[in-house]
Scaffold this motif. Structure first.
Motif, PDB file in Angstrom:
ATOM      1  N   ARG A  55       5.568  -1.596 -63.085  1.00  0.00           N
ATOM      2  CA  ARG A  55       4.132  -1.519 -62.840  1.00  0.00           C
ATOM      3  C   ARG A  55       3.883  -1.183 -61.378  1.00  0.00           C
ATOM      4  NH1 ARG A  55       0.475  -3.489 -66.652  1.00  0.00           N
ATOM      5  NH2 ARG A  55       1.513  -4.084 -68.609  1.00  0.00           N
ATOM      6  N   GLU A  56       2.819  -0.415 -61.165  1.00  0.00           N
ATOM      7  CA  GLU A  56       2.418  -0.007 -59.821  1.00  0.00           C
ATOM      8  C   GLU A  56       1.254  -0.879 -59.370  1.00  0.00           C
ATOM      9  OE1 GLU A  56       3.957   2.304 -58.108  1.00  0.00           O
ATOM     10  OE2 GLU A  56       5.257   3.092 -59.679  1.00  0.00           O
ATOM     11  N   LEU A  57       1.406  -1.441 -58.175  1.00  0.00           N
ATOM     12  CA  LEU A  57       0.353  -2.264 -57.593  1.00  0.00           C
ATOM     13  C   LEU A  57      -0.100  -1.596 -56.295  1.00  0.00           C
ATOM     14  CD1 LEU A  57      -1.376  -4.822 -57.493  1.00  0.00           C
ATOM     15  CD2 LEU A  57       0.511  -5.946 -56.275  1.00  0.00           C
ATOM     16  N   ALA A  58      -1.294  -1.006 -56.331  1.00  0.00           N
ATOM     17  CA  ALA A  58      -1.856  -0.375 -55.138  1.00  0.00           C
ATOM     18  C   ALA A  58      -2.615  -1.418 -54.332  1.00  0.00           C
ATOM     19  CB  ALA A  58      -2.779   0.770 -55.527  1.00  0.00           C
ATOM     20  N   MET A  59      -2.414  -1.384 -53.032  1.00  0.00           N
ATOM     21  CA  MET A  59      -3.060  -2.360 -52.157  1.00  0.00           C
ATOM     22  C   MET A  59      -3.547  -1.663 -50.898  1.00  0.00           C
ATOM     23  SD  MET A  59       0.362  -4.349 -50.856  1.00  0.00           S
ATOM     24  CE  MET A  59       0.879  -4.674 -52.539  1.00  0.00           C
ATOM     25  N   THR A  60      -4.670  -2.126 -50.420  1.00  0.00           N
ATOM     26  CA  THR A  60      -5.258  -1.634 -49.177  1.00  0.00           C
ATOM     27  C   THR A  60      -5.720  -2.831 -48.358  1.00  0.00           C
ATOM     28  OG1 THR A  60      -6.015   0.396 -50.257  1.00  0.00           O
ATOM     29  CG2 THR A  60      -7.058  -0.184 -48.169  1.00  0.00           C
ATOM     30  N   PHE A  61      -5.302  -2.879 -47.118  1.00  0.00           N
ATOM     31  CA  PHE A  61      -5.699  -3.984 -46.247  1.00  0.00           C
ATOM     32  C   PHE A  61      -5.788  -3.479 -44.818  1.00  0.00           C
ATOM     33  CE2 PHE A  61      -1.139  -4.043 -47.004  1.00  0.00           C
ATOM     34  CZ  PHE A  61      -0.613  -4.022 -45.728  1.00  0.00           C
ATOM     35  N   HIS A  62      -6.458  -4.273 -43.982  1.00  0.00           N
ATOM     36  CA  HIS A  62      -6.672  -3.921 -42.589  1.00  0.00           C
ATOM     37  C   HIS A  62      -5.774  -4.769 -41.704  1.00  0.00           C
ATOM     38  CE1 HIS A  62     -10.206  -1.291 -43.090  1.00  0.00           C
ATOM     39  NE2 HIS A  62     -10.451  -2.058 -44.150  1.00  0.00           N
ATOM     40  N   ALA A  63      -5.326  -4.155 -40.622  1.00  0.00           N
ATOM     41  CA  ALA A  63      -4.479  -4.852 -39.648  1.00  0.00           C
ATOM     42  C   ALA A  63      -4.944  -4.462 -38.250  1.00  0.00           C
ATOM     43  CB  ALA A  63      -3.015  -4.497 -39.855  1.00  0.00           C
ATOM     44  N   ARG A  64      -4.423  -5.182 -37.254  1.00  0.00           N
ATOM     45  CA  ARG A  64      -4.776  -4.912 -35.864  1.00  0.00           C
ATOM     46  C   ARG A  64      -3.511  -4.714 -35.059  1.00  0.00           C
ATOM     47  NH1 ARG A  64      -9.352  -8.412 -33.030  1.00  0.00           N
ATOM     48  NH2 ARG A  64     -10.491  -7.172 -34.580  1.00  0.00           N
ATOM     49  N   THR A  65      -3.510  -3.669 -34.240  1.00  0.00           N
ATOM     50  CA  THR A  65      -2.337  -3.338 -33.436  1.00  0.00           C
ATOM     51  C   THR A  65      -2.309  -4.184 -32.163  1.00  0.00           C
ATOM     52  OG1 THR A  65      -3.522  -1.561 -32.313  1.00  0.00           O
ATOM     53  CG2 THR A  65      -2.358  -0.984 -34.334  1.00  0.00           C
ATOM     54  N   SER A  66      -1.262  -3.987 -31.381  1.00  0.00           N
ATOM     55  CA  SER A  66      -1.120  -4.770 -30.150  1.00  0.00           C
ATOM     56  C   SER A  66      -2.186  -4.429 -29.118  1.00  0.00           C
ATOM     57  CB  SER A  66       0.268  -4.550 -29.554  1.00  0.00           C
ATOM     58  OG  SER A  66       0.456  -3.181 -29.216  1.00  0.00           O
ATOM     59  N   ASP A  67      -2.783  -3.242 -29.181  1.00  0.00           N
ATOM     60  CA  ASP A  67      -3.857  -2.883 -28.264  1.00  0.00           C
ATOM     61  C   ASP A  67      -5.229  -3.065 -28.902  1.00  0.00           C
ATOM     62  OD1 ASP A  67      -3.388  -0.904 -30.071  1.00  0.00           O
ATOM     63  OD2 ASP A  67      -3.269   0.728 -28.629  1.00  0.00           O
ATOM     64  N   PHE A  68      -5.291  -3.972 -29.894  1.00  0.00           N
ATOM     65  CA  PHE A  68      -6.541  -4.439 -30.501  1.00  0.00           C
ATOM     66  C   PHE A  68      -7.321  -3.303 -31.172  1.00  0.00           C
ATOM     67  CE2 PHE A  68      -5.631  -7.060 -26.765  1.00  0.00           C
ATOM     68  CZ  PHE A  68      -5.438  -8.302 -27.360  1.00  0.00           C
ATOM     69  N   GLN A  69      -6.602  -2.465 -31.873  1.00  0.00           N
ATOM     70  CA  GLN A  69      -7.220  -1.391 -32.634  1.00  0.00           C
ATOM     71  C   GLN A  69      -7.005  -1.658 -34.125  1.00  0.00           C
ATOM     72  OE1 GLN A  69      -9.082   1.008 -31.311  1.00  0.00           O
ATOM     73  NE2 GLN A  69      -8.664   0.212 -29.251  1.00  0.00           N
ATOM     74  N   ASP A  70      -8.102  -1.573 -34.884  1.00  0.00           N
ATOM     75  CA  ASP A  70      -8.021  -1.803 -36.325  1.00  0.00           C
ATOM     76  C   ASP A  70      -7.458  -0.574 -37.020  1.00  0.00           C
ATOM     77  OD1 ASP A  70      -9.063  -4.320 -36.084  1.00  0.00           O
ATOM     78  OD2 ASP A  70     -11.143  -3.674 -36.387  1.00  0.00           O
ATOM     79  N   VAL A  71      -6.549  -0.820 -37.952  1.00  0.00           N
ATOM     80  CA  VAL A  71      -5.978   0.246 -38.761  1.00  0.00           C
ATOM     81  C   VAL A  71      -6.039  -0.169 -40.221  1.00  0.00           C
ATOM     82  CG1 VAL A  71      -4.462   1.167 -36.968  1.00  0.00           C
ATOM     83  CG2 VAL A  71      -3.649  -0.669 -38.439  1.00  0.00           C
ATOM     84  N   ALA A  72      -6.149   0.807 -41.094  1.00  0.00           N
ATOM     85  CA  ALA A  72      -6.148   0.572 -42.541  1.00  0.00           C
ATOM     86  C   ALA A  72      -4.816   1.012 -43.110  1.00  0.00           C
ATOM     87  CB  ALA A  72      -7.291   1.333 -43.203  1.00  0.00           C
ATOM     88  N   VAL A  73      -4.215   0.131 -43.897  1.00  0.00           N
ATOM     89  CA  VAL A  73      -2.899   0.398 -44.474  1.00  0.00           C
ATOM     90  C   VAL A  73      -3.063   0.552 -45.978  1.00  0.00           C
ATOM     91  CG1 VAL A  73      -0.534  -0.408 -44.755  1.00  0.00           C
ATOM     92  CG2 VAL A  73      -1.797  -0.936 -42.651  1.00  0.00           C
ATOM     93  N   GLN A  74      -2.564   1.663 -46.498  1.00  0.00           N
ATOM     94  CA  GLN A  74      -2.554   1.900 -47.941  1.00  0.00           C
ATOM     95  C   GLN A  74      -1.100   1.926 -48.399  1.00  0.00           C
ATOM     96  OE1 GLN A  74      -4.693   5.456 -48.828  1.00  0.00           O
ATOM     97  NE2 GLN A  74      -6.635   4.719 -48.000  1.00  0.00           N
ATOM     98  N   ALA A  75      -0.773   1.027 -49.327  1.00  0.00           N
ATOM     99  CA  ALA A  75       0.616   0.906 -49.792  1.00  0.00           C
ATOM    100  C   ALA A  75       0.634   0.727 -51.295  1.00  0.00           C
ATOM    101  CB  ALA A  75       1.309  -0.241 -49.093  1.00  0.00           C
ATOM    102  N   THR A  76       1.785   0.977 -51.861  1.00  0.00           N
ATOM    103  CA  THR A  76       2.002   0.800 -53.296  1.00  0.00           C
ATOM    104  C   THR A  76       3.333   0.083 -53.499  1.00  0.00           C
ATOM    105  OG1 THR A  76       0.771   2.816 -53.797  1.00  0.00           O
ATOM    106  CG2 THR A  76       2.194   1.951 -55.522  1.00  0.00           C
ATOM    107  N   VAL A  77       3.294  -0.985 -54.298  1.00  0.00           N
ATOM    108  CA  VAL A  77       4.501  -1.758 -54.599  1.00  0.00           C
ATOM    109  C   VAL A  77       4.806  -1.609 -56.086  1.00  0.00           C
ATOM    110  CG1 VAL A  77       5.550  -4.054 -54.649  1.00  0.00           C
ATOM    111  CG2 VAL A  77       4.070  -3.399 -52.738  1.00  0.00           C
ATOM    112  N   THR A  78       6.011  -1.157 -56.390  1.00  0.00           N
ATOM    113  CA  THR A  78       6.473  -1.047 -57.772  1.00  0.00           C
ATOM    114  C   THR A  78       7.323  -2.279 -58.085  1.00  0.00           C
ATOM    115  OG1 THR A  78       6.508   1.356 -57.566  1.00  0.00           O
ATOM    116  CG2 THR A  78       7.694   0.396 -59.423  1.00  0.00           C
ATOM    117  N   TYR A  79       6.978  -2.962 -59.176  1.00  0.00           N
ATOM    118  CA  TYR A  79       7.680  -4.207 -59.513  1.00  0.00           C
ATOM    119  C   TYR A  79       7.853  -4.284 -61.016  1.00  0.00           C
ATOM    120  CZ  TYR A  79       3.229  -6.088 -61.139  1.00  0.00           C
ATOM    121  OH  TYR A  79       2.064  -6.298 -61.821  1.00  0.00           O
TER     122      TYR A  79
END
Length: 348
Positions: A55-79
């Motif tokens: 099964r494919e699990l698509a996920m999207t979440f936000h993170a912050r870098t070391s210089d305090f910039q927000d980034v959006a991460v799009q990933a897919t986990v197959t399990y």
């Protein structure tokens, strides 16, 4: 979802090949395996259906870098669920014996577990990475860190879950930051495009200059050949004029010689004619003189009668030479004189 039908108060379950069915009857395991088909009683049966496919699990979440910039991460986990019995014991995969629908939301629980675990490891690696490095190498770093974190997560094997693959699809900053980051590259690309345009224009101008030079050289060569043609035509015309002049000179000389010959012949003929006329005139004059002399001699030898005859001849000759007279008007004076003269004694 299992296919359950009713027949005479009993139920019949038919499972899919990718679904592991566990059937407990009165607390004892009666059926266990994928793709089962069997009859059961709803009042004494406890059923669970565990999917065993990937099964494919698509996920999207936000993170912050070391210089305090927000980034959006799009990933897919197959399990996949590697141990259905363990997963059915840890999560609620039970289904309704009448409809075959899950009573709870086990896949949502499983998705939440995987998403939070992957997000935790992604946040950990991005928090120590500046934005520029994260945009360049962050995809690989996040994928490796999430895969390693999921493999090392103890809750997943305890739940019977196996992680097949981890893919990081995109790692993007906020739109304003992304536009700001794109500006230098876009400017560089624009400069490259402008330089290519200028070079193309320069090549086009050089080609146009070469074409113009070739056309000018062709025009110069054409003008030179036209000049040669004009000179040759002048030479030909001059030669033709000289030839015509020479021919005209020869023709004029011949004509002059012929004219001279004709003039000489005409002069000789005129001289002969003049001589003949003079000779004839002389002979005629001599003949007339001789005739006149003879006539005078005749009249000189004549007497009174001869003189009258001479007067009559003279009158006759005068009458011959007078003009034609249609009518004569005699006045009384003239008539009187004539009558008087006729009546004189001398006339009688």
């Amino acid at each position: 979802m299992a296919d359950i039908t009713r027949r005479l108060g009993r139920r019949h379950l038919r499972g899919a090949p990718t679904a592991h069915i566990r059937h407990y009857r009165s607390g004892r395991l009666a059926h266990d395996g994928p793709g089962l088909s069997f009859w059961f009683r709803a009042l004494t049966a406890a059923l669970s259906e565990v999917p065993v496919d990937d099964r494919e699990l698509a996920m999207t979440f936000h993170a912050r870098t070391s210089d305090f910039q927000d980034v959006a991460v799009q990933a897919t986990v197959t399990y996949r669920i590697g141990d259905p019995a363990l997963a059915a014991a840890r999560l609620d995969f039970s289904i309704d014996p009448d409809t075959g629908v899950w009573r709870g939301a086990p896949l949502e629980q499983l998705g939440t577990l995987l998403t939070e675990t992957a997000q935790q490891h992604a946040l950990d690696v991005l928090a120590r990475t500046p934005l520029s490095a994260a945009l360049v190498d962050g995809v690989v770093a996040v994928r490796e860190r999430v895969a390693a974190g999921l493999d090392a997560e103890p809750r997943l094997p305890a739940t019977g879950i196996e992680v097949v693959a981890v893919r990081v699809v995109a790692l993007r900053p906020e739109p304003e930051v992304e536009r700001a980051l794109r500006t230098p590259a876009r400017e560089q690309i624009q400069q490259e495009a402008d330089r290519a345009t200028y070079e193309r224009r320069a090549v086009a101008v050089e080609r146009e200059r070469t074409i113009a030079e070739n056309e000018l050289a062709s025009q110069i060569e054409l003008a030179r050949r036209e000049e040669q043609l004009v000179d040759q035509r002048g030479t030909n015309a001059r030669r033709e004029a000289e030839e015509h002049a020479a021919a005209d000179g020869v023709r004029a000389g011949a004509e002059a010689a012929r004219t001279v010959r004709l003039a000489e012949a005409e002069a000789a003929r005129s001289v002969r004619l003049a001589r003949a006329e003079a000779e004839g005139a002389r002979e005629l004059g001599e003949a007339r003189a001789q005739a006149q002399a003879a006539w005078l001699r005749v009249h000189a030898d004549a007497g009174v009668d001869g003189l009258a005859t001479l007067h009559a001849l003279t009158g006759t000759r005068l009458a011959e030479n007078l003009p034609n007279i249609d009518s004569v008007t005699i006045s009384p004076d003239v008539l009187t004189g004539l009558l008087a003269r006729l009546g004189s004694p001398e006339r009688t």
